[in-house]
Design a protein around this motif. Structure first.
Motif, mmCIF file in Angstrom:
data_model
loop_
_atom_site.group_PDB
_atom_site.id
_atom_site.type_symbol
_atom_site.label_atom_id
_atom_site.label_comp_id
_atom_site.label_asym_id
_atom_site.label_seq_id
_atom_site.Cartn_x
_atom_site.Cartn_y
_atom_site.Cartn_z
ATOM 1 N N ALA A 86 0.835 -1.197 0.000
ATOM 2 C CA ALA A 86 0.000 0.000 0.000
ATOM 3 C C ALA A 86 0.875 1.254 0.000
ATOM 4 O O ALA A 86 1.937 1.282 0.634
ATOM 5 C CB ALA A 86 -0.911 0.001 1.223
ATOM 6 N N PRO A 87 0.458 2.318 -0.716
ATOM 7 C CA PRO A 87 1.267 3.544 -0.770
ATOM 8 C C PRO A 87 1.648 4.089 0.602
ATOM 9 O O PRO A 87 2.782 4.538 0.809
ATOM 10 C CB PRO A 87 0.351 4.519 -1.526
ATOM 11 C CG PRO A 87 -0.497 3.645 -2.387
ATOM 12 C CD PRO A 87 -0.744 2.403 -1.580
ATOM 13 N N ALA A 227 10.712 -11.553 -9.679
ATOM 14 C CA ALA A 227 10.553 -11.045 -11.048
ATOM 15 C C ALA A 227 9.864 -9.693 -11.029
ATOM 16 O O ALA A 227 10.272 -8.755 -11.719
ATOM 17 C CB ALA A 227 9.759 -12.040 -11.884
ATOM 18 N N ALA A 228 8.785 -9.594 -10.232
ATOM 19 C CA ALA A 228 7.985 -8.375 -10.229
ATOM 20 C C ALA A 228 8.698 -7.222 -9.538
ATOM 21 O O ALA A 228 8.683 -6.090 -10.022
ATOM 22 C CB ALA A 228 6.645 -8.645 -9.560
ATOM 23 N N GLY A 229 9.319 -7.504 -8.403
ATOM 24 C CA GLY A 229 9.849 -6.425 -7.584
ATOM 25 C C GLY A 229 11.311 -6.117 -7.764
ATOM 26 O O GLY A 229 11.775 -5.054 -7.365
ATOM 27 N N CYS A 349 -0.344 -4.610 -11.202
ATOM 28 C CA CYS A 349 0.834 -4.792 -10.346
ATOM 29 C C CYS A 349 0.624 -4.136 -8.985
ATOM 30 O O CYS A 349 0.376 -2.927 -8.913
ATOM 31 C CB CYS A 349 2.061 -4.193 -11.020
ATOM 32 S SG CYS A 349 3.548 -4.246 -10.001
ATOM 33 N N PRO A 350 0.719 -4.884 -7.890
ATOM 34 C CA PRO A 350 0.495 -4.303 -6.567
ATOM 35 C C PRO A 350 1.657 -3.431 -6.097
ATOM 36 O O PRO A 350 1.495 -2.627 -5.183
ATOM 37 C CB PRO A 350 0.333 -5.528 -5.664
ATOM 38 C CG PRO A 350 1.136 -6.596 -6.334
ATOM 39 C CD PRO A 350 0.981 -6.343 -7.811
ATOM 40 N N GLY A 351 2.824 -3.615 -6.712
ATOM 41 C CA GLY A 351 4.012 -2.888 -6.254
ATOM 42 C C GLY A 351 4.286 -1.612 -7.017
ATOM 43 O O GLY A 351 5.432 -1.125 -7.017
#
Length: 404
Positions: A86-87, A227-229, A349-351
């Motif tokens: 979360a931001p 991979a995502a982060g 994408c959550p990040g």
């Protein structure tokens, strides 16, 4: 007529038109923002078909990684892990860590005459993501190398049933994938699991343990988040730096701007140069997609190739000169500044907040150092994530730029 074109991630031979088409193999190729967004926002009509997800046997694990989940299991898992990305969490919990990591790596890099930005950005993105995931019980530098080796895979084509690999390439993929994964588990994931079983932390691995995930399932999730982060943020840092060093006016605007202005610039660079160029979905039921007033019906079982680069440069969405780098575009309601670069819908994408903030943290420290490009990066293509890679990007520090 001269066409403004600032894009560098151009893949040779990749078509930009038509907006919607179905090829002879039954693969739908969608290139407009409207069509891509509809598919990504459609709930329970498609399943994940990218990132080699369809090559993993259903019986290989009890739970599929969050990236490969769909429907209610995916919604539940996203809801439970949302707090880590979360931001507000990013700004409060990880800000000091990002500042510390950025300061340490910049000091280390600038102690030498030259440095490779792609190496620095890898270590930095791994440092940050490791804190969120919980991979904090092993040294970062060797973990970075292990992750880098894992993603060094042979060519892969998600539109082909066998991934477009011959027998030799399949064998190589097994070797190049399993060996780094085994070492990643032994030296990075297993120590983190043991530490969190002894004392839980506020991170993803602790959450997975609490959910009853096995060590193998936690390993797969760590690779997914890796991979995502880690891998994707690494590439964006290099690409953003490359653009900003080549444009004196934009760099000055970035360094003089408040955080909102800097983020606006970073999002526009990401719109122009999305890290992941293709997303793939498999239709599970008939699905109607409308583009420019024409409706197309995708049959159940058909593969959908979503062209992110082309969707991000759709003139109907982003306005004139879609390939020009122009922060502050007037976009339709509901379309973010990065357009489809973080995806959309349930799998967005959550990040995204983490990626932009950590990039900004590093660049605000690097760019004032009077950097010059010694060697422009080699642009390559990572087939596993359907994105680009930038390597051997060599920079030299010079006379620091005075603070505005």
């Amino acid at each position: 007529m001269t066409i403004d074109n600032d894009r560098r991630s151009v893949r040779p031979g990749e078509a930009n038109r038509p907006a919607v088409e179905r090829d002879d193999d039954g693969v739908w190729r969608l290139r407009s923002t409207e069509a891509v967004r509809q598919v990504l926002r459609e709930r329970d009509a498609t399943t994940q078909a990218g990132f080699a997800s369809e090559t993993i046997p259903e019986k290989a694990m009890k739970r599929r990684p969050i990236l490969f989940m769909d429907g209610e299991p995916h919604r539940q898992q996203r809801s439970m892990t949302a707090r880590y990305f979360a931001p507000k969490t990013v700004s409060t919990k990880y800000r000091d860590l990002m500042e510390t990591f950025a300061d340490e790596l910049v000091a280390e890099a600038t102690a030498s005459d030259t440095f490779r930005l792609d190496q620095l950005s890898l270590r930095y993105s791994v440092e940050v993501a490791a804190q969120v995931i919980g991979l904090t019980d092993s040294p970062i530098r060797p973990m970075s190398r292990r992750l880098e080796r894992f993603f060094d895979q042979p060519s892969f084509d998600a539109t082909q049933a066998d991934g477009g690999r011959n027998r030799f390439e399949k064998l190589r993929a097994v070797i190049t994938g399993n060996l780094p994964m085994a070492t990643f588990y032994l030296f990075d994931v297993r120590p983190a699991i043991r530490a969190r079983k002894a004392e839980a932390q506020e991170d993803v691995i602790s959450h997975l343990i609490d959910q009853g995930y096995t060590d193998r399932e936690i390993l797969i999730e760590c690779v997914t988040y890796g991979a995502a982060g880690m891998v994707t943020t690494r590439e964006f840092i290099s690409m953003a730096t490359w653009h900003l060093l080549d444009d004196d006016a934009l760099r000055a605007r970035y360094l003089a701007g408040e955080e909102r202005e800097r983020y606006l610039i970073l999002h526009e660079i990401l719109r122009l140069e999305p890290i992941v160029g293709h997303l793939y979905r498999r239709a599970t039921r008939p699905l109607e997609v409308t583009d420019a007033g024409q409706t197309h019906t995708i049959a159940a079982g058909e593969l959908i190739d979503l062209f992110v680069r082309q969707a991000n440069a759709d003139e109907r969405t982003v306005g004139d000169a879609p390939l020009a780098l122009r922060p502050g575009r007037d976009l339709p309601r509901g379309i973010g500044e990065e357009v489809m670069s973080f995806g959309d819908g349930p799998h967005k994408c959550p990040g995204n907040s983490l990626a932009i903030q950590e990039t900004d943290m590093l660049l605000t420290r690097l760019l004032p150092l009077g950097l010059t490009v010694v060697r422009e990066p080699d642009l390559g293509w990572d087939e596993l994530i359907a994105g680009y890679s930038l390597r051997d990007f060599v920079l030299r520090t010079g006379t620091p730029t005075p603070a505005p």
